[in-house]
Design a protein around this motif. Structure first.
Motif, short mmCIF file in Angstrom:
data_model
loop_
_atom_site.label_atom_id
_atom_site.label_comp_id
_atom_site.label_asym_id
_atom_site.label_seq_id
_atom_site.Cartn_x
_atom_site.Cartn_y
_atom_site.Cartn_z
N ARG A 22 10.97 -17.39 6.92
CA ARG A 22 11.36 -15.58 5.78
C ARG A 22 12.24 -16.41 4.99
O ARG A 22 12.80 -15.16 4.22
CB ARG A 22 11.15 -15.17 6.74
CG ARG A 22 9.75 -14.85 7.63
CD ARG A 22 8.77 -14.76 6.73
NE ARG A 22 7.50 -14.21 7.27
CZ ARG A 22 6.60 -15.43 7.54
NH1 ARG A 22 6.87 -16.14 5.82
NH2 ARG A 22 5.22 -15.20 8.02
N ARG A 74 5.76 -9.73 16.10
CA ARG A 74 6.73 -8.39 16.08
C ARG A 74 7.33 -8.52 15.23
O ARG A 74 7.69 -8.08 14.36
CB ARG A 74 6.87 -7.96 16.81
CG ARG A 74 5.64 -7.61 18.05
CD ARG A 74 6.29 -6.73 19.13
NE ARG A 74 5.18 -6.38 20.26
CZ ARG A 74 5.10 -5.60 21.08
NH1 ARG A 74 6.19 -5.67 21.88
NH2 ARG A 74 3.94 -5.72 21.80
N GLY A 98 6.65 -9.24 11.70
CA GLY A 98 6.41 -8.32 10.60
C GLY A 98 7.60 -8.14 10.76
O GLY A 98 7.97 -7.23 9.39
N VAL A 99 8.89 -7.51 10.87
CA VAL A 99 9.86 -6.71 10.61
C VAL A 99 11.01 -7.60 9.46
O VAL A 99 11.10 -7.53 8.75
CB VAL A 99 11.33 -6.62 11.41
CG1 VAL A 99 12.52 -6.61 11.45
CG2 VAL A 99 10.55 -5.75 13.29
N LYS A 119 9.06 -10.01 7.20
CA LYS A 119 8.24 -9.62 6.32
C LYS A 119 8.44 -8.44 5.64
O LYS A 119 9.22 -7.99 4.34
CB LYS A 119 7.15 -10.06 6.35
CG LYS A 119 6.34 -10.70 6.66
CD LYS A 119 4.83 -10.55 7.58
CE LYS A 119 4.07 -12.59 7.51
NZ LYS A 119 2.53 -11.65 7.57
N LYS A 120 9.24 -7.05 6.37
CA LYS A 120 9.33 -6.02 5.66
C LYS A 120 10.74 -6.46 5.34
O LYS A 120 11.11 -5.43 4.40
CB LYS A 120 9.53 -4.73 6.73
CG LYS A 120 9.28 -3.64 6.79
CD LYS A 120 9.32 -2.33 7.01
CE LYS A 120 9.31 -0.25 7.02
NZ LYS A 120 9.14 -0.13 7.85
N GLN A 121 11.68 -6.74 5.70
CA GLN A 121 13.11 -6.34 5.60
C GLN A 121 13.11 -7.57 4.19
O GLN A 121 13.79 -7.06 3.10
CB GLN A 121 13.84 -7.32 6.07
CG GLN A 121 15.26 -7.68 6.37
CD GLN A 121 16.44 -6.32 6.51
OE1 GLN A 121 15.62 -5.51 6.43
NE2 GLN A 121 17.03 -6.49 6.18
N ASN A 122 12.26 -8.61 4.12
CA ASN A 122 12.25 -9.38 2.24
C ASN A 122 11.95 -8.60 1.57
O ASN A 122 11.54 -8.64 0.60
CB ASN A 122 11.80 -10.30 2.67
CG ASN A 122 12.56 -11.16 3.14
OD1 ASN A 122 13.49 -11.35 3.80
ND2 ASN A 122 12.16 -12.76 4.07
N GLU A 123 10.53 -7.32 1.87
CA GLU A 123 9.93 -6.79 0.77
C GLU A 123 11.57 -5.77 -0.31
O GLU A 123 12.33 -5.45 -0.11
CB GLU A 123 9.81 -5.45 1.25
CG GLU A 123 8.00 -6.18 1.77
CD GLU A 123 6.68 -5.04 1.94
OE1 GLU A 123 6.91 -4.20 1.41
OE2 GLU A 123 5.96 -5.68 2.27
N SER A 179 12.31 -3.39 -3.22
CA SER A 179 11.79 -1.76 -3.91
C SER A 179 11.69 -2.49 -5.08
O SER A 179 12.83 -3.06 -5.52
CB SER A 179 13.00 -0.70 -3.39
OG SER A 179 14.02 -0.58 -3.98
N LYS A 209 3.21 -5.47 -3.83
CA LYS A 209 4.54 -6.25 -3.46
C LYS A 209 5.79 -6.98 -4.62
O LYS A 209 4.90 -7.62 -4.58
CB LYS A 209 4.89 -5.73 -2.25
CG LYS A 209 3.88 -7.67 -1.29
CD LYS A 209 3.94 -7.45 0.12
CE LYS A 209 2.51 -8.89 0.39
NZ LYS A 209 2.58 -8.47 2.03
N VAL A 261 8.25 -9.62 -2.73
CA VAL A 261 8.45 -10.68 -1.43
C VAL A 261 9.77 -11.34 -2.18
O VAL A 261 9.24 -11.80 -2.90
CB VAL A 261 7.16 -10.38 -0.55
CG1 VAL A 261 8.68 -11.69 0.69
CG2 VAL A 261 6.72 -9.92 -0.19
#
Length: 282
Positions: free
Chosen positions: A80, A169, A172-173, A175-179, A181, A225, A227
């Motif tokens: 990641r 889990r 998932g955290v 991946k979301k942190q690496n997105e 905006s 997205k 990433v």
């Protein structure tokens, strides 16, 4: 390219296990609370010592070692885009150990412990303040949920199946942190351009101009997205094909997206953006 190669290797490895192997895994998880939570391919890749010899070493309720668990954890962090500190010792892994091992490495990567977050567990008085802080971070992120609403059971050995679910889990955290905006400020169609991607770096934002070619009108192009992956930023497209019942002229068309990204989320240049068919560094 590295990530695409990694996913290909994971898929090849999973396929090489064979349907019988996964059938044996299903058999071991029959009636288990985690049966529908385990991602088999994920488990096979990040927990190879459990998957070895047709999951011979996997016993859902048997414990694992700090060293094995930390190896799986470091592998995931690296995939990641994070470098974290080294291996654990070969001793047994308790649930309180798990909280410190994951929590400390999340703090290394920039996650902050919220001192105001209230833990619901009533059996953690034996844990140090540092351990409680790491547990609080994991609970707030949804990685740890406890044995029940009020019981964490810090001294119990972490089971193999719990180890897999927790690392899933965590994935998932991360991946979301690496997105990243973004905002699409313009989307237009034309007939006289060429496929390309350009970047413009402003004082507080980075603007991407992406042009993609299609064989006919009627295609829909969106960005799902963006990433962060190691030293690059991967742009994921969503492309919807034309309505098959509609008749479109057989003429090449181009769609151009203008995308703005807050510079603060990207850090300092150079920026390496990658989409299918393009790769550009600025």
């Amino acid at each position: 390219m590295r990530r695409k190669l990694l996913l290909s290797l994971v898929l090849i490895f999973a396929l090489s296990l064979g349907s019988m192997t996964f059938a044996q895994l299903e058999s071991k998880l029959e009636g288990h609370w985690a049966r529908n939570e385990i991602d088999k391919t994920f488990m096979a890749y990040y927990f190879p010592y459990m998957a070895k010899n047709s999951f011979e070493g996997f016993e859902p309720n048997t414990g694992t070692t700090k060293q094995d668990f930390t190896l799986s954890l470091i592998s995931l962090f690296r995939d990641r885009g994070y470098e974290v500190s080294g291996l654990g010792d070969p001793g047994i892994l308790t649930r309180r150990d798990m909280a410190s091992i994951i929590g400390s490495r999340l703090v290394e990567t920039g996650f902050a412990i919220d001192g105001s977050h209230q833990l619901p567990f009533t059996d953690i008085s034996s844990m140090s303040e540092a351990e409680k802080g790491y547990l609080s971070l994991l609970h707030q992120l949804g990685i740890v949920k406890g044995e029940s609403n009020s019981v964490f059971n810090p001294i119990r050995r972490l089971s193999q199946v719990e180890a897999v679910v927790l690392v899933q889990r965590l994935d998932g955290v991360l991946k979301k942190q690496n997105e990243i905006s973004f905002q699409v400020t313009n989307n237009e169609q034309s007939y006289d351009k060429q496929e390309e991607m350009a970047t413009m770096i402003g004082e507080d934002k980075v603007t991407l101009i992406i042009t993609k070619e299609f064989p006919t009108p009627g295609y829909s192009l969106e960005i799902e997205k963006i990433v962060r992956e190691n030293e690059l930023f991967r742009i994921h497209f969503r492309i919807d094909q034309p309505d098959p019942d509609m008749i479109y002229p057989q003429v090449i068309t181009y769609q151009t997206l203008t995308v703005e990204i807050p510079k603060a989320e990207l850090g300092e240049p150079p920026y390496n953006f990658v989409v299918e068919g393009f790769r550009i560094t600025d």
